[in-house]
Design a protein around this motif. Structure first.
Motif, PDB file in Angstrom:
ATOM      1  N   TYR A   1     -11.718   4.296  12.661  1.00 62.36           N
ATOM      2  CA  TYR A   1     -12.261   4.272  11.300  1.00 62.36           C
ATOM      3  C   TYR A   1     -11.180   4.588  10.271  1.00 62.36           C
ATOM      4  O   TYR A   1     -10.985   3.852   9.294  1.00 62.36           O
ATOM      5  CB  TYR A   1     -13.416   5.263  11.182  1.00 62.36           C
ATOM      6  N   LEU A   2     -10.440   5.674  10.486  1.00 62.48           N
ATOM      7  CA  LEU A   2      -9.417   6.074   9.522  1.00 62.48           C
ATOM      8  C   LEU A   2      -8.245   5.094   9.518  1.00 62.48           C
ATOM      9  O   LEU A   2      -7.734   4.726   8.457  1.00 62.48           O
ATOM     10  CB  LEU A   2      -8.923   7.484   9.841  1.00 62.48           C
ATOM     11  N   SER A   3      -7.814   4.696  10.705  1.00 59.78           N
ATOM     12  CA  SER A   3      -6.682   3.757  10.766  1.00 59.78           C
ATOM     13  C   SER A   3      -7.037   2.439  10.093  1.00 59.78           C
ATOM     14  O   SER A   3      -6.192   1.831   9.412  1.00 59.78           O
ATOM     15  CB  SER A   3      -6.271   3.523  12.219  1.00 59.78           C
ATOM     16  N   HIS A   4      -8.278   1.987  10.264  1.00 55.15           N
ATOM     17  CA  HIS A   4      -8.691   0.738   9.625  1.00 55.15           C
ATOM     18  C   HIS A   4      -8.679   0.874   8.107  1.00 55.15           C
ATOM     19  O   HIS A   4      -8.261  -0.058   7.394  1.00 55.15           O
ATOM     20  CB  HIS A   4     -10.088   0.341  10.099  1.00 55.15           C
ATOM     21  N   LEU A   5      -9.109   2.028   7.597  1.00 53.77           N
ATOM     22  CA  LEU A   5      -9.078   2.245   6.145  1.00 53.77           C
ATOM     23  C   LEU A   5      -7.650   2.185   5.614  1.00 53.77           C
ATOM     24  O   LEU A   5      -7.384   1.584   4.568  1.00 53.77           O
ATOM     25  CB  LEU A   5      -9.708   3.604   5.805  1.00 53.77           C
ATOM     26  N   VAL A   6      -6.715   2.801   6.341  1.00 53.67           N
ATOM     27  CA  VAL A   6      -5.322   2.804   5.899  1.00 53.67           C
ATOM     28  C   VAL A   6      -4.726   1.407   5.989  1.00 53.67           C
ATOM     29  O   VAL A   6      -4.077   0.919   5.050  1.00 53.67           O
ATOM     30  CB  VAL A   6      -4.484   3.797   6.731  1.00 53.67           C
ATOM     31  N   LEU A   7      -4.935   0.728   7.114  1.00 57.72           N
ATOM     32  CA  LEU A   7      -4.385  -0.616   7.294  1.00 57.72           C
ATOM     33  C   LEU A   7      -4.901  -1.581   6.231  1.00 57.72           C
ATOM     34  O   LEU A   7      -4.128  -2.314   5.601  1.00 57.72           O
ATOM     35  CB  LEU A   7      -4.729  -1.143   8.684  1.00 57.72           C
ATOM     36  N   SER A   8      -6.211  -1.562   6.023  1.00 60.69           N
ATOM     37  CA  SER A   8      -6.793  -2.474   5.029  1.00 60.69           C
ATOM     38  C   SER A   8      -6.386  -2.077   3.618  1.00 60.69           C
ATOM     39  O   SER A   8      -6.205  -2.949   2.752  1.00 60.69           O
ATOM     40  CB  SER A   8      -8.321  -2.497   5.159  1.00 60.69           C
ATOM     41  N   GLY A   9      -6.213  -0.774   3.361  1.00 61.55           N
ATOM     42  CA  GLY A   9      -5.787  -0.331   2.042  1.00 61.55           C
ATOM     43  C   GLY A   9      -4.373  -0.781   1.718  1.00 61.55           C
ATOM     44  O   GLY A   9      -4.100  -1.273   0.605  1.00 61.55           O
ATOM     45  N   VAL A  10      -3.457  -0.628   2.666  1.00 58.25           N
ATOM     46  CA  VAL A  10      -2.086  -1.097   2.469  1.00 58.25           C
ATOM     47  C   VAL A  10      -2.069  -2.615   2.299  1.00 58.25           C
ATOM     48  O   VAL A  10      -1.326  -3.159   1.468  1.00 58.25           O
ATOM     49  CB  VAL A  10      -1.183  -0.665   3.643  1.00 58.25           C
ATOM     50  N   TRP A  11      -2.895  -3.308   3.071  1.00 59.20           N
ATOM     51  CA  TRP A  11      -2.958  -4.765   2.980  1.00 59.20           C
ATOM     52  C   TRP A  11      -3.455  -5.208   1.602  1.00 59.20           C
ATOM     53  O   TRP A  11      -2.906  -6.132   0.999  1.00 59.20           O
ATOM     54  CB  TRP A  11      -3.871  -5.313   4.070  1.00 59.20           C
ATOM     55  N   ARG A  12      -4.496  -4.544   1.094  1.00 61.93           N
ATOM     56  CA  ARG A  12      -5.017  -4.909  -0.233  1.00 61.93           C
ATOM     57  C   ARG A  12      -3.963  -4.667  -1.315  1.00 61.93           C
ATOM     58  O   ARG A  12      -3.835  -5.456  -2.258  1.00 61.93           O
ATOM     59  CB  ARG A  12      -6.285  -4.112  -0.534  1.00 61.93           C
ATOM     60  N   ALA A  13      -3.218  -3.567  -1.176  1.00 65.28           N
ATOM     61  CA  ALA A  13      -2.151  -3.295  -2.140  1.00 65.28           C
ATOM     62  C   ALA A  13      -1.075  -4.375  -2.082  1.00 65.28           C
ATOM     63  O   ALA A  13      -0.564  -4.828  -3.114  1.00 65.28           O
ATOM     64  CB  ALA A  13      -1.546  -1.924  -1.870  1.00 65.28           C
ATOM     65  N   SER A  14      -0.732  -4.813  -0.869  1.00 62.15           N
ATOM     66  CA  SER A  14       0.265  -5.866  -0.714  1.00 62.15           C
ATOM     67  C   SER A  14      -0.242  -7.185  -1.286  1.00 62.15           C
ATOM     68  O   SER A  14       0.496  -7.905  -1.970  1.00 62.15           O
ATOM     69  CB  SER A  14       0.622  -6.035   0.767  1.00 62.15           C
ATOM     70  N   ARG A  15      -1.497  -7.491  -1.028  1.00 61.39           N
ATOM     71  CA  ARG A  15      -2.070  -8.744  -1.533  1.00 61.39           C
ATOM     72  C   ARG A  15      -2.119  -8.744  -3.062  1.00 61.39           C
ATOM     73  O   ARG A  15      -1.895  -9.777  -3.703  1.00 61.39           O
ATOM     74  CB  ARG A  15      -3.476  -8.923  -0.962  1.00 61.39           C
ATOM     75  N   ALA A  16      -2.393  -7.570  -3.662  1.00 64.69           N
ATOM     76  CA  ALA A  16      -2.452  -7.468  -5.121  1.00 64.69           C
ATOM     77  C   ALA A  16      -1.103  -7.739  -5.767  1.00 64.69           C
ATOM     78  O   ALA A  16      -1.035  -8.149  -6.929  1.00 64.69           O
ATOM     79  CB  ALA A  16      -2.967  -6.089  -5.530  1.00 64.69           C
ATOM     80  N   THR A  17      -0.040  -7.514  -5.017  1.00 63.84           N
ATOM     81  CA  THR A  17       1.306  -7.768  -5.543  1.00 63.84           C
ATOM     82  C   THR A  17       1.875  -9.102  -5.058  1.00 63.84           C
ATOM     83  O   THR A  17       3.068  -9.342  -5.163  1.00 63.84           O
ATOM     84  CB  THR A  17       2.266  -6.638  -5.124  1.00 63.84           C
ATOM     85  N   GLY A  18       1.001  -9.945  -4.531  1.00 63.71           N
ATOM     86  CA  GLY A  18       1.461 -11.249  -4.053  1.00 63.71           C
ATOM     87  C   GLY A  18       2.231 -11.176  -2.758  1.00 63.71           C
ATOM     88  O   GLY A  18       3.061 -12.031  -2.467  1.00 63.71           O
ATOM     89  N   HIS A  19       1.931 -10.149  -1.950  1.00 62.77           N
ATOM     90  CA  HIS A  19       2.596  -9.940  -0.659  1.00 62.77           C
ATOM     91  C   HIS A  19       4.120  -9.915  -0.809  1.00 62.77           C
ATOM     92  O   HIS A  19       4.851 -10.583  -0.057  1.00 62.77           O
ATOM     93  CB  HIS A  19       2.183 -11.015   0.353  1.00 62.77           C
ATOM     94  N   ARG A  20       4.579  -9.142  -1.775  1.00 60.68           N
ATOM     95  CA  ARG A  20       6.022  -9.050  -1.993  1.00 60.68           C
ATOM     96  C   ARG A  20       6.728  -8.346  -0.839  1.00 60.68           C
ATOM     97  O   ARG A  20       7.929  -8.551  -0.622  1.00 60.68           O
ATOM     98  CB  ARG A  20       6.299  -8.306  -3.303  1.00 60.68           C
ATOM     99  N   LEU A  21       5.996  -7.526  -0.113  1.00 62.66           N
ATOM    100  CA  LEU A  21       6.602  -6.886   1.052  1.00 62.66           C
ATOM    101  C   LEU A  21       6.836  -7.871   2.183  1.00 62.66           C
ATOM    102  O   LEU A  21       7.619  -7.598   3.094  1.00 62.66           O
ATOM    103  CB  LEU A  21       5.705  -5.735   1.547  1.00 62.66           C
TER     104      LEU A  21
END
Length: 291
Positions: A32-52
């Motif tokens: 549960y916690l790992s999924h929240l972190v993984l999806s949260g980092v992914w959403r942040a990356s997607r919001a920046t156009g996957h610059r990472l």
């Protein structure tokens, strides 16, 4: 108060261990916690156009590992806190009065978790002496789990990239439009091979959910980009007069629907139409759909 701190500490430590178990050992492959972190980092990356770019997946996994370390460190620090400093013996030159009790508890917890064993602080309280080796074992398990996690994510990525390249190669020669003109036995074998690969990818998304959050910078290696061509192959095979090709079309259709269901349940907006799910998958990974 001491009892509440101890219970809170045990709860945090156990919460971290449970999340590790569900992420690494449970068939669902999703804590549960790992999924929240993984999806949260992914959403942040997607919001920046996957610059990472391709770094977003490893970065998200590192964030999860740091969360696990934090839960164990803080949890055990709360367990040690009521026993600071009376439950410990300090080396000459180390004055516990020079440090806040909570900082000292965190230090002891970190040193024990890392199994460093400096020897500057030694537990004398019987219960702490009994418990601290358990934290050392937890730290060793955490290190092993982190290394294993990074090792196990790359085979699913390789299978996904292999399928993407296979679909890309078929798209380049416009195989769907010539499907009725080639040897049906060969075409059937190709479709059945793709079906088996699709089924493996669906299992990978189930058991290794973290692999979804690895973004491919090369569109040729991106399954999100190449997957829609499997739909074109399915339609071409279904329209063939060959019964063998029609059977292969039904098989690959089931595999595509099951993959779309998995993606819709766990990663992208759910939709009954595989075409829409795969389009959402492509958009989520910053990839245009294959023409």
């Amino acid at each position: 108060m001491d009892v509440l701190l101890t219970v809170a500490g045990i709860s945090l430590a156990v919460l971290g261990l449970i999340d590790m178990f569900h992420s690494l050992l449970h068939p669902s492959g999703k804590g549960y916690l790992s999924h929240l972190v993984l999806s949260g980092v992914w959403r942040a990356s997607r919001a920046t156009g996957h610059r990472l770019g391709s770094a977003v997946g490893p970065a998200a996994m590192v964030a999860v590992i740091l969360l696990w370390v934090a839960l164990q460190t803080i949890g055990w620090a709360l367990i040690y806190y009521p026993h600071i400093p009376g439950g410990f013996m300090y080396s000459p030159g180390v004055n516990p009065a020079d440090y806040p009790d909570i900082a000292e508890a965190i230090y002891v917890s970190l040193v024990t978790l890392a199994t460093l064993g400096f020897g500057d602080v030694v537990a004398t309280d019987p219960w702490v002496r009994l418990a601290s080796p358990l934290q050392g074992l937890t730290g060793f398990a955490l290190l092993t789990a982190a290394l294993t996690w990074f090792t196990q994510v790359y085979p699913p990525l390789s299978r996904r990239r292999s399928l993407a390249l296979e679909l890309k190669g078929l798209a380049d020669i416009n195989y769907a439009k010539t499907l009725g003109e080639v040897d049906h036995a060969v075409a059937t074998r190709i479709l059945d091979t793709l079906t088996a690969q699709l089924e493996k990818v669906r299992i990978d998304f189930t058991q290794y959910t973290e692999s979804y959050y690895f973004q491919e910078e090369d569109p040729d290696l991106s399954l999100a980009r190449q997957l829609p061509y499997a739909l074109a192959l399915r339609e071409a095979a279904a329209a063939s007069p060959s019964k063998d090709l029609q059977l292969s079309a039904r098989r690959i259709s089931v595999a595509l629907e099951q993959l779309a269901k998995k993606l819709g349940e766990d990663f992208v907006p759910k939709d009954e139409n595989p075409e829409d799910v795969f389009a959402a998958y492509a958009n989520d990974h910053g990839q245009g759909t294959q023409g």
